[in-house]
Design a protein around this motif. Sequence first.
Motif, PDB file in Angstrom:
ATOM      1  N   GLY A 149       0.800  -1.242   0.040  1.00  0.00           N
ATOM      2  CA  GLY A 149       0.110   0.050   0.011  1.00  0.00           C
ATOM      3  C   GLY A 149       0.915   1.376   0.122  1.00  0.00           C
ATOM      4  O   GLY A 149       0.398   2.234   0.310  1.00  0.00           O
ATOM      5  N   THR A 150       2.193   1.125  -0.263  1.00  0.00           N
ATOM      6  CA  THR A 150       2.961   2.395  -0.436  1.00  0.00           C
ATOM      7  C   THR A 150       2.407   2.912  -1.680  1.00  0.00           C
ATOM      8  O   THR A 150       2.111   2.296  -2.663  1.00  0.00           O
ATOM      9  N   LEU A 151       2.888   4.362  -1.891  1.00  0.00           N
ATOM     10  CA  LEU A 151       2.697   5.188  -2.952  1.00  0.00           C
ATOM     11  C   LEU A 151       3.171   4.169  -4.218  1.00  0.00           C
ATOM     12  O   LEU A 151       2.388   4.169  -5.347  1.00  0.00           O
ATOM     13  N   ASP A 152       4.609   3.832  -4.137  1.00  0.00           N
ATOM     14  CA  ASP A 152       5.146   3.035  -5.307  1.00  0.00           C
ATOM     15  C   ASP A 152       4.486   1.664  -5.598  1.00  0.00           C
ATOM     16  O   ASP A 152       4.256   1.328  -6.467  1.00  0.00           O
ATOM     17  N   GLN A 153       4.012   0.995  -4.294  1.00  0.00           N
ATOM     18  CA  GLN A 153       3.621  -0.111  -4.597  1.00  0.00           C
ATOM     19  C   GLN A 153       2.073  -0.066  -5.564  1.00  0.00           C
ATOM     20  O   GLN A 153       1.746  -0.901  -6.372  1.00  0.00           O
ATOM     21  N   ILE A 154       1.398   0.832  -5.122  1.00  0.00           N
ATOM     22  CA  ILE A 154       0.233   1.382  -5.516  1.00  0.00           C
ATOM     23  C   ILE A 154       0.209   1.396  -7.043  1.00  0.00           C
ATOM     24  O   ILE A 154      -0.419   0.875  -7.907  1.00  0.00           O
ATOM     25  N   MET A 155       1.126   2.254  -7.443  1.00  0.00           N
ATOM     26  CA  MET A 155       1.267   2.668  -8.646  1.00  0.00           C
ATOM     27  C   MET A 155       1.839   1.465  -9.577  1.00  0.00           C
ATOM     28  O   MET A 155       1.443   1.370 -10.533  1.00  0.00           O
ATOM     29  N   GLN A 156       2.615   0.613  -9.000  1.00  0.00           N
ATOM     30  CA  GLN A 156       3.321  -0.465  -9.845  1.00  0.00           C
ATOM     31  C   GLN A 156       1.992  -1.448  -9.879  1.00  0.00           C
ATOM     32  O   GLN A 156       1.704  -1.953 -11.187  1.00  0.00           O
ATOM     33  N   THR A 157       0.999  -1.348  -9.012  1.00  0.00           N
ATOM     34  CA  THR A 157      -0.028  -2.251  -9.246  1.00  0.00           C
ATOM     35  C   THR A 157      -0.981  -1.911 -10.432  1.00  0.00           C
ATOM     36  O   THR A 157      -1.454  -2.624 -11.417  1.00  0.00           O
ATOM     37  N   ILE A 158      -1.078  -0.779 -10.429  1.00  0.00           N
ATOM     38  CA  ILE A 158      -1.905  -0.223 -11.417  1.00  0.00           C
ATOM     39  C   ILE A 158      -1.355  -0.076 -12.858  1.00  0.00           C
ATOM     40  O   ILE A 158      -1.882  -0.581 -13.859  1.00  0.00           O
ATOM     41  N   GLN A 159       0.159  -0.177 -12.659  1.00  0.00           N
ATOM     42  CA  GLN A 159       0.740   0.062 -14.099  1.00  0.00           C
ATOM     43  C   GLN A 159       0.780  -1.355 -14.679  1.00  0.00           C
ATOM     44  O   GLN A 159       0.420  -1.367 -15.994  1.00  0.00           O
ATOM     45  N   PHE A 160       1.232  -2.561 -13.862  1.00  0.00           N
ATOM     46  CA  PHE A 160       1.108  -3.764 -14.390  1.00  0.00           C
ATOM     47  C   PHE A 160      -0.011  -4.717 -14.137  1.00  0.00           C
ATOM     48  O   PHE A 160       0.161  -5.713 -14.796  1.00  0.00           O
ATOM     49  N   GLY A 161      -0.699  -4.278 -13.250  1.00  0.00           N
ATOM     50  CA  GLY A 161      -1.912  -5.145 -12.775  1.00  0.00           C
ATOM     51  C   GLY A 161      -1.385  -6.538 -12.043  1.00  0.00           C
ATOM     52  O   GLY A 161      -0.159  -6.563 -11.623  1.00  0.00           O
ATOM     53  N   ALA A 162      -2.488  -7.454 -11.773  1.00  0.00           N
ATOM     54  CA  ALA A 162      -2.265  -8.342 -11.074  1.00  0.00           C
ATOM     55  C   ALA A 162      -2.634  -9.630 -11.919  1.00  0.00           C
ATOM     56  O   ALA A 162      -3.834  -9.585 -12.512  1.00  0.00           O
ATOM     57  N   ARG A 163      -1.783 -10.659 -12.198  1.00  0.00           N
ATOM     58  CA  ARG A 163      -1.982 -11.753 -12.944  1.00  0.00           C
ATOM     59  C   ARG A 163      -2.661 -11.149 -14.503  1.00  0.00           C
ATOM     60  O   ARG A 163      -3.731 -12.048 -15.029  1.00  0.00           O
ATOM     61  N   SER A 164      -2.112 -10.113 -14.914  1.00  0.00           N
ATOM     62  CA  SER A 164      -2.849  -9.483 -16.113  1.00  0.00           C
ATOM     63  C   SER A 164      -1.943  -9.939 -17.536  1.00  0.00           C
ATOM     64  O   SER A 164      -2.506  -9.606 -18.534  1.00  0.00           O
ATOM     65  N   GLY A 165      -0.819 -10.734 -17.289  1.00  0.00           N
ATOM     66  CA  GLY A 165      -0.228 -11.028 -18.347  1.00  0.00           C
ATOM     67  C   GLY A 165       0.487 -10.149 -18.873  1.00  0.00           C
ATOM     68  O   GLY A 165       1.496 -10.549 -19.901  1.00  0.00           O
ATOM     69  N   HIS A 166       0.835  -8.917 -18.385  1.00  0.00           N
ATOM     70  CA  HIS A 166       1.839  -8.098 -18.574  1.00  0.00           C
ATOM     71  C   HIS A 166       3.175  -8.671 -18.169  1.00  0.00           C
ATOM     72  O   HIS A 166       3.060  -9.571 -16.998  1.00  0.00           O
ATOM     73  N   ALA A 167       4.340  -8.492 -18.613  1.00  0.00           N
ATOM     74  CA  ALA A 167       5.477  -9.050 -18.554  1.00  0.00           C
ATOM     75  C   ALA A 167       5.921  -8.701 -16.833  1.00  0.00           C
ATOM     76  O   ALA A 167       6.490  -9.739 -16.233  1.00  0.00           O
ATOM     77  N   LYS A 168       5.595  -7.589 -16.254  1.00  0.00           N
ATOM     78  CA  LYS A 168       6.031  -7.391 -14.856  1.00  0.00           C
ATOM     79  C   LYS A 168       4.760  -7.454 -13.880  1.00  0.00           C
ATOM     80  O   LYS A 168       4.901  -6.783 -12.875  1.00  0.00           O
ATOM     81  N   THR A 169       4.005  -8.151 -14.262  1.00  0.00           N
ATOM     82  CA  THR A 169       2.657  -8.205 -13.298  1.00  0.00           C
ATOM     83  C   THR A 169       2.904  -8.917 -12.222  1.00  0.00           C
ATOM     84  O   THR A 169       3.881  -9.543 -12.046  1.00  0.00           O
ATOM     85  N   HIS A 170       2.193  -8.649 -11.150  1.00  0.00           N
ATOM     86  CA  HIS A 170       2.237  -9.289  -9.850  1.00  0.00           C
ATOM     87  C   HIS A 170       1.523 -10.738 -10.284  1.00  0.00           C
ATOM     88  O   HIS A 170       0.664 -11.069 -10.865  1.00  0.00           O
ATOM     89  N   GLU A 171       2.473 -11.738  -9.970  1.00  0.00           N
ATOM     90  CA  GLU A 171       2.031 -13.114  -9.817  1.00  0.00           C
ATOM     91  C   GLU A 171       1.797 -13.562  -8.581  1.00  0.00           C
ATOM     92  O   GLU A 171       2.423 -13.405  -7.756  1.00  0.00           O
ATOM     93  N   GLY A 172       0.963 -14.801  -8.590  1.00  0.00           N
ATOM     94  CA  GLY A 172       0.670 -15.344  -7.194  1.00  0.00           C
ATOM     95  C   GLY A 172      -0.779 -16.112  -7.575  1.00  0.00           C
ATOM     96  O   GLY A 172      -1.643 -15.505  -8.133  1.00  0.00           O
ATOM     97  N   GLN A 173      -0.672 -17.217  -6.929  1.00  0.00           N
ATOM     98  CA  GLN A 173      -1.865 -18.065  -7.228  1.00  0.00           C
ATOM     99  C   GLN A 173      -2.405 -18.799  -5.948  1.00  0.00           C
ATOM    100  O   GLN A 173      -1.640 -19.488  -4.932  1.00  0.00           O
TER     101      GLN A 173
END
Lengths: 291, 488
Positions: A149-173
């Motif tokens: 929930g830091t500014l950088d982390q929030i921005m990163q999540t918005i940019q790359f998404g989660a499990r979105s298929g983007h190369a830098k996306t958050h992964e986790g299952q």
Amino acid sequence: MTDHHSDIDSVSGKSTTGHEWDGIKELNTPLPRWWVITFYLTIVWAIAYWVVYPAWPLISSNTTGMFGYSSRADVAVELANLEKIRGGKMAALGAASLADIEKDPALLALARAKGKTVFGDNCAPCHGSGAAGAKGFPNLNDDDWLWGGTLDQIMQTIQFGARSGHAKTHEGQMLAFGRDGVLKPDEIVTVANYVRSLSSLSTRNGFDAAKGEKIFAENCVACHGDGGKGNQEVGAPNLTDKIWLYGSDEATLIETISQGRSGVMPAWEGRLDPATIKAMAVYVHSLGGGK
Amino acid sequence: MNKTVNPKNLTPADDSGPLYAARKKVYPQSVNGTFRRIKWGLMAFCLGVYYLLPFVRWNRGIGAPSQAVLIDLPNSRFYFFFIELWPQEVYYFTGLLIVAAVALFLMNSVGGRIWCGYLCPQTVWTDLFYAVERLVEGDRRERMRKDKSAGALTLKRVSEIVLKHATWLMIAWWTGGAWVLYFSDAPTLVKNLVTFQAPMVAYAWIGILTATTYVLAGFMREQVCTYMCPWPRIQAALTDEWALNVTYRYDRGEKRTSVKKAAELRALAQQVGDCVDCYQCVAVCPTGIDIRNGPQLECIQCGLCIDACDNVMTKIGRPKRLIGYDNDINIQRRQDGKAPIYRIVRARTVVYSAIIAAVGGIMLYTLATRSLLDINVLHDRNPVAVELSDGSIRNAYTVRLLNKSGYDRIVAIDADGPVNLIIHVVGVDSVTPDRPMIVVPRDSTSELRLLVTAPAENNPEKSIPVHFHLTDIGLGVVASTTDHFVAP
């Protein structure tokens, strides 16, 4: 056809149209000349409009008009002008660091205003217009964060998404322990109750806490960590707090453990420009849950 | 029973006359006397205030407008000497309108249509335009003669007409010009107007007011009072038997006859009036009426007929004020041989004065004691409340701080309610825990996002009142407001 000139109304002395309904005849009262001329002029105007502006749909395209006139182009020009007016401010937003934006009241106000609008257009369908979330879609007003929930982390999540298929996306299952046959149904019930006990929720009578702890340690700790505190690296939620993304009742937990969960957040990089993403990160952070 | 009528036997109603009567042009004659002098004085005063007020300066410190009276629309501020009003204080204008309306009633109950006769812009500008007309084209008779021989357009006559309209237009143009000066810094705007750098809207308003002044004061004149203005109708309902109106005292005017004949009749001890039927009162009237017909709608009670009649009475050696400010009661009393009575202090005037004093007093009191620091709070509605991971509950508010003073202020925000509440302002690190401090720039509003958290151990049941206090760190001025803290 009746020659209406021969049919004269005896009372008014005027000719009639010759039409008769139930003994009532219509007087022939021609339109005023100016009215008729105006009518013809509107027809001429309409034809000119067809020709000059894009109008007629063809099979695979449309008539394009003349002189480059097009209301769509007019809108584009207006929008470009608007961007020019706003450009300076948005450029300042793009240039400032996330932390600086929050410290500067003017930039914060701009980021919040911009972020709120863009949030309504892009994020509200899942997170709700006030970012209050829904089952499976996190509430962004609270302080519980899957991916930080830091500014950088929030921005990163918005940019790359989660499990979105983007190369830098958050992964986790979240694995499907039941469907994949890793745990037996009674084990799932036991570990579900154990998870409830972690956040001091009531447990089923006669549930074997020791067995639950053992199953948890063997299967869940890898992601959710010792004591179920969660791990933002893999988006594993904290199981000891009061906030539950899918629900904390036993049935829901059993479903979660059996079927697994893997909600998708799209990546917004490329869809929104960097300054807008920044504004949105600041907006979400300022909702109150940001670390 | 309905009988069938042959339409041919129906006759049209006899309305062969025109639907509207054509205007009878009025040619008021010049006159000298007390009321004319009062009118000149008031005209000079009113026009002087109107034309010069924008140039009066008032020091409000650096960065603030230094114009005494300024309606600053872009920044939503109204400046009137020592008063500065914000848009949310527009209710002062309501008070001002009430005072203005009741003052009009008071004037009416004391001295009739004093407003119409002496102060109304329509009267003032029409009077000014008449003065120009008289100066250029001559007095009543001359103007009437010139209008009758309209075909004789000699060079002199044309130049007269051109000069008159040019002067009128110049006055009208100045009137429009002065108007726009109230909305922007006057000297700067004058410079910009001259160099054609002023905003289009300024030129447009000058154009509109030039046109309305020219048309209303130059051409419509008394027709505005008679046909367009609602005040004559309202005034008729407000007046009473004690109100002093411009009145022809027919108790000493009838019957009218020439000076010579009157002397003869008086010698025979016959009833004869002072009125010599000279029509001077009609000649000077700007609305073209005969006051001797009694009170009438068209009479704006400017008193010029009093001056005209007084001049005649002096000449023929009779007492003045055959026409004067009087009431109906006195005419009857004089006829009955009793002394006239005047009563200015009566229920009506006392009530009006009391209302003016009360509303004015309230306005002055609230103006003098109004807060220059204010706080408005709006509770977030979506979501109303948020549960945090530790079980505590948080509400979010949009807070607006208003600093109406001419200097920056450092203020602290506190929240207190029945339970312990922790507050935080987004973007502000609290130096003192739980007491965020914010700088509010002078003459501006600041919008903040305020988060109020109730710890888990004392979660409120559902909705509790919460009071927000705003404290000026240096001066200790406190502004407060109350809202609610809601649990999910």
